[in-house]
Write a protein that holds these residues in place. Structure first.
Motif, PDB file in Angstrom:
ATOM      1  N   LEU B  22       3.284 -25.908 -39.783  1.00 28.94           N
ATOM      2  CA  LEU B  22       3.067 -25.037 -38.628  1.00 28.94           C
ATOM      3  C   LEU B  22       4.113 -25.292 -37.543  1.00 28.94           C
ATOM      4  CD1 LEU B  22      -0.812 -25.045 -38.115  1.00 28.94           C
ATOM      5  CD2 LEU B  22       0.612 -23.109 -38.694  1.00 28.94           C
ATOM      6  N   ARG B  23       4.345 -26.581 -37.249  1.00 25.01           N
ATOM      7  CA  ARG B  23       5.315 -26.922 -36.197  1.00 25.01           C
ATOM      8  C   ARG B  23       6.712 -26.481 -36.572  1.00 25.01           C
ATOM      9  NH1 ARG B  23       2.302 -27.701 -31.853  1.00 25.01           N
ATOM     10  NH2 ARG B  23       0.569 -29.073 -32.315  1.00 25.01           N
ATOM     11  N   LEU B  24       7.044 -26.672 -37.864  1.00 28.02           N
ATOM     12  CA  LEU B  24       8.367 -26.260 -38.324  1.00 28.02           C
ATOM     13  C   LEU B  24       8.516 -24.748 -38.189  1.00 28.02           C
ATOM     14  CD1 LEU B  24      10.430 -28.265 -39.373  1.00 28.02           C
ATOM     15  CD2 LEU B  24       9.994 -27.428 -41.656  1.00 28.02           C
ATOM     16  N   GLY B  25       7.442 -24.006 -38.553  1.00 33.07           N
ATOM     17  CA  GLY B  25       7.475 -22.551 -38.401  1.00 33.07           C
ATOM     18  C   GLY B  25       7.645 -22.138 -36.959  1.00 33.07           C
ATOM     19  N   GLN B  26       6.917 -22.814 -36.056  1.00 33.97           N
ATOM     20  CA  GLN B  26       7.078 -22.495 -34.632  1.00 33.97           C
ATOM     21  C   GLN B  26       8.504 -22.723 -34.167  1.00 33.97           C
ATOM     22  OE1 GLN B  26       4.240 -24.908 -32.462  1.00 33.97           O
ATOM     23  NE2 GLN B  26       2.674 -24.333 -33.931  1.00 33.97           N
ATOM     24  N   ALA B  27       9.081 -23.876 -34.558  1.00 36.34           N
ATOM     25  CA  ALA B  27      10.439 -24.182 -34.118  1.00 36.34           C
ATOM     26  C   ALA B  27      11.421 -23.149 -34.661  1.00 36.34           C
ATOM     27  CB  ALA B  27      10.829 -25.583 -34.565  1.00 36.34           C
ATOM     28  N   TRP B  62       9.334 -28.760 -27.660  1.00 36.01           N
ATOM     29  CA  TRP B  62       7.932 -29.172 -27.896  1.00 36.01           C
ATOM     30  C   TRP B  62       7.598 -29.142 -29.387  1.00 36.01           C
ATOM     31  CZ3 TRP B  62       3.719 -31.054 -25.368  1.00 36.01           C
ATOM     32  CH2 TRP B  62       2.459 -30.805 -25.894  1.00 36.01           C
ATOM     33  N   SER B  63       7.881 -27.997 -30.051  1.00 34.75           N
ATOM     34  CA  SER B  63       7.544 -27.879 -31.470  1.00 34.75           C
ATOM     35  C   SER B  63       8.362 -28.849 -32.306  1.00 34.75           C
ATOM     36  CB  SER B  63       7.823 -26.457 -31.968  1.00 34.75           C
ATOM     37  OG  SER B  63       7.129 -25.532 -31.213  1.00 34.75           O
ATOM     38  N   LEU B  96       1.482 -23.500 -23.661  1.00 37.97           N
ATOM     39  CA  LEU B  96       2.671 -22.880 -24.242  1.00 37.97           C
ATOM     40  C   LEU B  96       2.321 -21.615 -25.018  1.00 37.97           C
ATOM     41  CD1 LEU B  96       4.894 -25.845 -25.339  1.00 37.97           C
ATOM     42  CD2 LEU B  96       5.247 -24.218 -23.509  1.00 37.97           C
ATOM     43  N   SER B  97       1.128 -21.590 -25.673  1.00 38.26           N
ATOM     44  CA  SER B  97       0.816 -20.372 -26.426  1.00 38.26           C
ATOM     45  C   SER B  97       0.506 -19.225 -25.473  1.00 38.26           C
ATOM     46  CB  SER B  97      -0.323 -20.623 -27.408  1.00 38.26           C
ATOM     47  OG  SER B  97      -1.559 -20.365 -26.840  1.00 38.26           O
ATOM     48  N   ILE B  98      -0.118 -19.517 -24.311  1.00 35.56           N
ATOM     49  CA  ILE B  98      -0.339 -18.453 -23.323  1.00 35.56           C
ATOM     50  C   ILE B  98       0.997 -17.933 -22.794  1.00 35.56           C
ATOM     51  CG2 ILE B  98      -1.194 -18.045 -20.985  1.00 35.56           C
ATOM     52  CD1 ILE B  98      -3.601 -19.718 -21.683  1.00 35.56           C
ATOM     53  N   LEU B  99       1.921 -18.870 -22.481  1.00 34.41           N
ATOM     54  CA  LEU B  99       3.226 -18.454 -21.968  1.00 34.41           C
ATOM     55  C   LEU B  99       3.981 -17.627 -23.007  1.00 34.41           C
ATOM     56  CD1 LEU B  99       4.511 -21.631 -20.103  1.00 34.41           C
ATOM     57  CD2 LEU B  99       3.555 -19.569 -19.128  1.00 34.41           C
ATOM     58  N   THR B 100       3.904 -18.055 -24.298  1.00 29.96           N
ATOM     59  CA  THR B 100       4.619 -17.331 -25.346  1.00 29.96           C
ATOM     60  C   THR B 100       4.065 -15.923 -25.506  1.00 29.96           C
ATOM     61  OG1 THR B 100       4.808 -19.431 -26.475  1.00 29.96           O
ATOM     62  CG2 THR B 100       5.445 -17.503 -27.709  1.00 29.96           C
ATOM     63  N   LEU B 101       2.707 -15.817 -25.464  1.00 30.22           N
ATOM     64  CA  LEU B 101       2.110 -14.481 -25.583  1.00 30.22           C
ATOM     65  C   LEU B 101       2.564 -13.584 -24.436  1.00 30.22           C
ATOM     66  CD1 LEU B 101       0.138 -12.521 -26.892  1.00 30.22           C
ATOM     67  CD2 LEU B 101      -1.650 -13.468 -25.473  1.00 30.22           C
ATOM     68  N   TRP B 141       3.993 -17.301 -31.393  1.00 37.22           N
ATOM     69  CA  TRP B 141       2.718 -17.378 -30.676  1.00 37.22           C
ATOM     70  C   TRP B 141       1.563 -17.573 -31.649  1.00 37.22           C
ATOM     71  CZ3 TRP B 141      -1.039 -13.300 -31.055  1.00 37.22           C
ATOM     72  CH2 TRP B 141      -2.199 -13.575 -30.367  1.00 37.22           C
ATOM     73  N   PHE B 142       1.590 -16.844 -32.750  1.00 39.82           N
ATOM     74  CA  PHE B 142       0.488 -16.904 -33.698  1.00 39.82           C
ATOM     75  C   PHE B 142       0.369 -18.301 -34.309  1.00 39.82           C
ATOM     76  CE2 PHE B 142      -1.498 -16.089 -37.817  1.00 39.82           C
ATOM     77  CZ  PHE B 142      -2.638 -15.456 -37.375  1.00 39.82           C
ATOM     78  N   LEU B 143       1.510 -18.879 -34.706  1.00 36.06           N
ATOM     79  CA  LEU B 143       1.475 -20.231 -35.278  1.00 36.06           C
ATOM     80  C   LEU B 143       1.029 -21.253 -34.238  1.00 36.06           C
ATOM     81  CD1 LEU B 143       4.679 -20.258 -37.465  1.00 36.06           C
ATOM     82  CD2 LEU B 143       2.341 -19.909 -38.153  1.00 36.06           C
ATOM     83  N   SER B 144       1.460 -21.054 -32.989  1.00 28.82           N
ATOM     84  CA  SER B 144       1.090 -21.991 -31.938  1.00 28.82           C
ATOM     85  C   SER B 144      -0.406 -21.922 -31.660  1.00 28.82           C
ATOM     86  CB  SER B 144       1.907 -21.646 -30.699  1.00 28.82           C
ATOM     87  OG  SER B 144       1.405 -22.261 -29.587  1.00 28.82           O
ATOM     88  N   LEU B 145      -0.969 -20.710 -31.697  1.00 25.33           N
ATOM     89  CA  LEU B 145      -2.414 -20.554 -31.532  1.00 25.33           C
ATOM     90  C   LEU B 145      -3.155 -21.244 -32.663  1.00 25.33           C
ATOM     91  CD1 LEU B 145      -4.276 -18.933 -29.559  1.00 25.33           C
ATOM     92  CD2 LEU B 145      -4.456 -17.255 -31.356  1.00 25.33           C
TER      93      LEU B 145
END
Lengths: 158, 158
Positions: B22-27, B62-63, B96-101, B141-145
């Motif tokens: 998940l983290r790798l996908g976010q990055a 962060w990711s 961070l997920s709120i900010l990304t959205l 955003w989706f992965l971070s959520l």
């Protein structure tokens, strides 16, 4: 995490007077956002504004219904403590708060591009109403996030 | 809530290989969003695009840091189980997920107004890059959520 204590002590969860105030605030702010956006202003030519109106049309009945439930629970002094119903409320709150945040951000960025960049012309009277509507949507999002946090906090103790 | 079982079994929480993916996908998605938005495109004339670049500049380190932590935990087979650190990770993920959205929605609505309404002119080559950047921001955003939900699920069992 203080399991025994948390059961009846979470302020702002379903069936308390704090939750009633939060729901009432959500209903008022989202109604104000809808009214400022839809009355006397041409909102239907921008996707973001139509989306805001749609989302507010979902948030208002949800908040109003839950405000009624909370008011009834406070009056009869019998808080709602069924995990199934609480789960539905938590999931609905999360989904609606995400949708409200998306609508508020879209509206704000469209208003910003109207005001500053070389965007479509926007008469000053309309622009101030768009701005107020976006601000009300943000307030409604904040209250909705608060209720969903309080209810999520209560969920594991049931 | 099956306390004893939940401790080591939550897939996607900190220190598991699912969390590493998940983290790798976010990055990857947030880097792609940043690159498509900033390389060869004039993004600095729109507030929403600048905001997207700023938020992605926060999400990427962060990711990436958490991906390193997860990878290390998987390698040494010693998952991170300290409530304080987990709380920081959960709160940081939510913020961070709120900010990304917010950034993804703002970017999308600006791109939409450029394409359809009588907005500022946008060359086709630029517009497609803006669109790809917004889509990547939504994926991030989706992965971070997802990660923040998995970590939040683990939190009460510590």
């Amino acid at each position: 995490m203080q399991k025994g204590l948390a059961m009846d002590e979470v302020p702002g969860s379903v069936g308390t007077s704090a939750s009633f105030s939060l729901r009432l605030g959500q209903a008022i702010f989202s109604s104000a956002s809808l009214l400022f956006m839809s009355l006397g202003v041409e909102f239907y030519s921008y996707t973001a504004f139509c989306y805001l109106v749609t989302v507010m049309g979902l948030v208002i009945p949800w908040s109003f219904t839950l405000a009624l439930v909370d008011g009834y629970s406070v009056l009869v002094k019998c808080p709602l403590r069924q995990p199934g119903i609480l789960l539905i409320i938590v999931v609905g709150d999360w989904v609606l708060s995400i949708l409200t945040l998306a609508a508020a951000c879209s509206t704000t960025s469209v208003v910003d591009i109207m005001l500053h960049a070389n965007g479509p012309y926007c008469p000053p009277k309309f622009c101030s109403r768009y701005k107020i509507s976006a601000a009300m949507a943000f307030m409604s999002w904040f209250l909705s996030l608060a209720s969903s946090f309080f209810n999520l906090w209560l969920l594991p103790s049931l």
